[in-house]
Scaffold this motif. Structure first.
Motif, short mmCIF file in Angstrom:
data_model
loop_
_atom_site.label_atom_id
_atom_site.label_comp_id
_atom_site.label_asym_id
_atom_site.label_seq_id
_atom_site.Cartn_x
_atom_site.Cartn_y
_atom_site.Cartn_z
N GLU A 166 -31.51 -35.29 -10.97
CA GLU A 166 -30.62 -35.25 -9.80
C GLU A 166 -29.17 -35.47 -10.18
O GLU A 166 -28.28 -34.82 -9.67
N THR A 167 -28.94 -36.39 -11.12
CA THR A 167 -27.58 -36.64 -11.54
C THR A 167 -26.97 -35.41 -12.19
O THR A 167 -25.81 -35.05 -11.92
N THR A 168 -27.71 -34.74 -13.05
CA THR A 168 -27.20 -33.54 -13.72
C THR A 168 -26.98 -32.40 -12.73
O THR A 168 -25.98 -31.69 -12.79
N ALA A 169 -27.92 -32.23 -11.79
CA ALA A 169 -27.76 -31.20 -10.76
C ALA A 169 -26.52 -31.45 -9.93
O ALA A 169 -25.73 -30.53 -9.64
N LEU A 180 -16.44 -36.32 -12.48
CA LEU A 180 -17.01 -37.64 -12.76
C LEU A 180 -16.11 -38.75 -12.25
O LEU A 180 -16.59 -39.79 -11.78
N TRP A 181 -14.81 -38.57 -12.33
CA TRP A 181 -13.89 -39.57 -11.81
C TRP A 181 -13.88 -39.62 -10.28
O TRP A 181 -13.98 -40.69 -9.68
N HIS A 182 -13.76 -38.45 -9.67
CA HIS A 182 -13.48 -38.40 -8.24
C HIS A 182 -14.71 -38.20 -7.36
O HIS A 182 -14.64 -38.41 -6.15
N ASP A 183 -15.80 -37.74 -7.91
CA ASP A 183 -16.98 -37.40 -7.11
C ASP A 183 -18.23 -37.72 -7.90
O ASP A 183 -19.07 -36.86 -8.16
N SER A 184 -18.38 -38.98 -8.28
CA SER A 184 -19.47 -39.40 -9.15
C SER A 184 -20.81 -38.91 -8.61
O SER A 184 -21.15 -39.19 -7.45
N PRO A 185 -21.60 -38.18 -9.41
CA PRO A 185 -22.87 -37.64 -8.92
C PRO A 185 -23.88 -38.72 -8.53
O PRO A 185 -24.73 -38.51 -7.68
N LEU A 186 -23.81 -39.87 -9.19
CA LEU A 186 -24.58 -41.04 -8.79
C LEU A 186 -23.56 -42.03 -8.25
O LEU A 186 -22.89 -42.72 -9.00
N VAL A 203 -27.03 -43.43 -2.32
CA VAL A 203 -27.09 -43.45 -3.79
C VAL A 203 -26.44 -42.22 -4.41
O VAL A 203 -25.53 -42.34 -5.23
N HIS A 204 -26.91 -41.03 -4.07
CA HIS A 204 -26.43 -39.81 -4.71
C HIS A 204 -25.35 -39.12 -3.89
O HIS A 204 -25.31 -39.24 -2.66
N ARG A 205 -24.49 -38.40 -4.58
CA ARG A 205 -23.49 -37.56 -3.93
C ARG A 205 -23.96 -36.12 -4.10
O ARG A 205 -23.68 -35.46 -5.11
N THR A 206 -24.72 -35.64 -3.11
CA THR A 206 -25.44 -34.39 -3.24
C THR A 206 -25.02 -33.40 -2.16
O THR A 206 -25.18 -33.67 -0.97
N LEU A 207 -24.50 -32.26 -2.55
CA LEU A 207 -24.18 -31.19 -1.62
C LEU A 207 -25.45 -30.64 -0.98
O LEU A 207 -26.47 -30.49 -1.66
#
Length: 435
Positions: free
Chosen positions: A239-242, A277-283, A385-389
């Protein structure tokens, strides 16, 4: 100052308002100090660290904190979407001290045997397969048709499973977190069957893959421990990589500074990845910690056993972090998107390699790809937890299999089948055996 997690002070991180504007939530939390109170599910409260330095202090302090969730689990409802993320397992996520080091070394030693070039070729191979499904259409949802599927196909191969087992994993993992009890049960059963097949296959015949190296590592993991490392890596890594692939694509396709320069080669994809990674951390928020005894942490009294989470997203955007503020964050990789300290993500390099190769492959074939909607129309999945589109609609000039130049069809048909990893040399084996 003493803050007791309660509905009176908590900032909710699990609803539509947070999904639409997470930075507003983090600003509200910062008003409480370096450590605030957040609600991560209905009636479920945690302390949340939003300050960059406080986050580092927590992540690097193994004497004060434990990662073991078992004393708190009884307070998390069985049907809570948080429950699968905190359910204790004999894995490096929930271990401390020597036990954590014992398990982590198996992971890091095994990752060290992966050949980066082979992983890159493997990513290209599966990216081409996905691109073949939409490159001639002129439109795509880069989340559902690309970012969400690609990491699972790669991890399936890295664990040593045949390709036909990779594609169903997308639906299986989605079903496991579904709110419908029947679908959730079916997903859980399917995932259990996948894990059983994986272990039986590798136990019967080793290969050049992560599962085989976990089994054979001299630290001597039990079958249960082997499978739980797979579960953790597959769940967290996928999920983090996606999300990283999708969130980077958003920046590239909505900001002329990136896509305009990336297509001319003056800025590498890595700049866009670093910015995401700075502005929209995937986790966005995770890293559950529990104080072993009552503690005052950055001015906040936290009782023993109380859950504390780290907000990677808030810490990265903390206005007091003293971090360079240029748009590209060039030359600065001190973000906390992969955590820090002894529990820092062991798959960081692997995730960055996959994300970089995935985006390079996409933009090399579809150089005029652009968003099909305005950036402010994009929506994100609800959750703390996740920042998921939810989706990422894009359009481009269609390709066809008979087009001139390189295409997903021509490259795939002429490229040799990659191996997952090079066979370990005698020196590699010696280094693992001596660990």
């Amino acid at each position: 100052m003493s803050i007791t997690p309660s509905a009176a002070t908590a900032v909710p991180l699990h609803g539509a308002a947070h999904a639409a504007d997470p930075q507003r939530s983090y600003e509200l939390l910062r008003r409480q100090g370096p450590v605030g109170v957040a609600e991560i599910d209905n009636g479920l409260f945690v302390h949340l660290v939003t300050d960059y330095q406080a986050a580092l202090d927590l992540l690097q302090d193994t004497a004060t904190w434990t990662k073991d969730t078992r004393s708190w689990l009884s307070r998390v409802p069985e049907n809570s979407p948080i429950r699968p993320l905190v359910e204790w397992r004999p894995s490096l996520f929930f271990a401390d001290g020597e036990e954590h080091a014992h398990l982590r070394k198996v992971i890091t030693d095994s990752f060290a045997l992966l050949d980066p070039n082979d992983v890159r070729v493997l990513t290209f191979r599966y990216a081409d397969r996905l691109l073949q499904d939409f490159a001639d259409a002129g439109t795509v949802d880069l989340v559902g048709q690309y970012a969400r599927q690609l990491p699972l196909m790669i991890f399936n191969a890295l664990f040593g499973m045949a390709d036909e087992h990779g594609a169903p994993l997308v639906g299986t993992l989605a079903a496991m977190v579904d709110t419908d009890p029947g679908r959730k049960a079916a997903g859980t059963e399917a995932f259990g069957a996948y894990l059983g097949t994986l272990y039986q296959t590798k136990a019967a015949q080793r290969g050049h893959d992560l599962t085989s190296w976990f089994i054979d590592h001299p630290n001597g993991l039990s079958p249960e421990e082997v499978m739980n490392q797979v579960i953790i890596l597959l769940g967290a890594g996928n999920e983090t990589t996606a999300n990283l692939i999708a969130n980077t694509c958003v920046r590239m396709l909505s900001d002329d500074r990136y896509f305009g320069t990336l297509t001319t080669g003056s800025l590498p994809v890595q700049h866009a990845i670093d910015d995401a990674l700075w502005h929209d951390s995937p986790l966005a928020n995770y890293s559950f910690h529990f104080p072993k005894e009552d503690v005052t942490f950055h001015g906040t009294h936290i009782p023993a056993g109380s859950p504390v989470m780290v907000s990677y997203a808030a810490a990265n955007t903390c206005p007091h972090a003293g971090i360079p503020t240029d748009g590209y964050r060039s030359g600065s990789k001190a973000h906390l998107a992969f955590a820090a300290g002894p529990h820092a993500c062991p798959a960081r390099d692997l995730a960055l390699l996959i994300a970089t190769a995935a985006i390079e492959r996409l933009t090399s074939y579809l150089p005029d790809i652009e968003l099909a909607v305005e950036p402010d129309q994009l929506t994100y999945r609800e959750g703390p937890v996740h920042r998921t589109l939810t989706s990422l609609p894009a359009r481009f000039t269609p390709l066809t299999p008979d087009a001139e130049g390189a295409t997903p069809w021509s490259r795939s048909s002429s490229s040799p089948e990659p191996t997952v990893a090079s066979s370990p040399t005698a020196g590699d084996r010696a280094s693992v055996t001596a660990s």
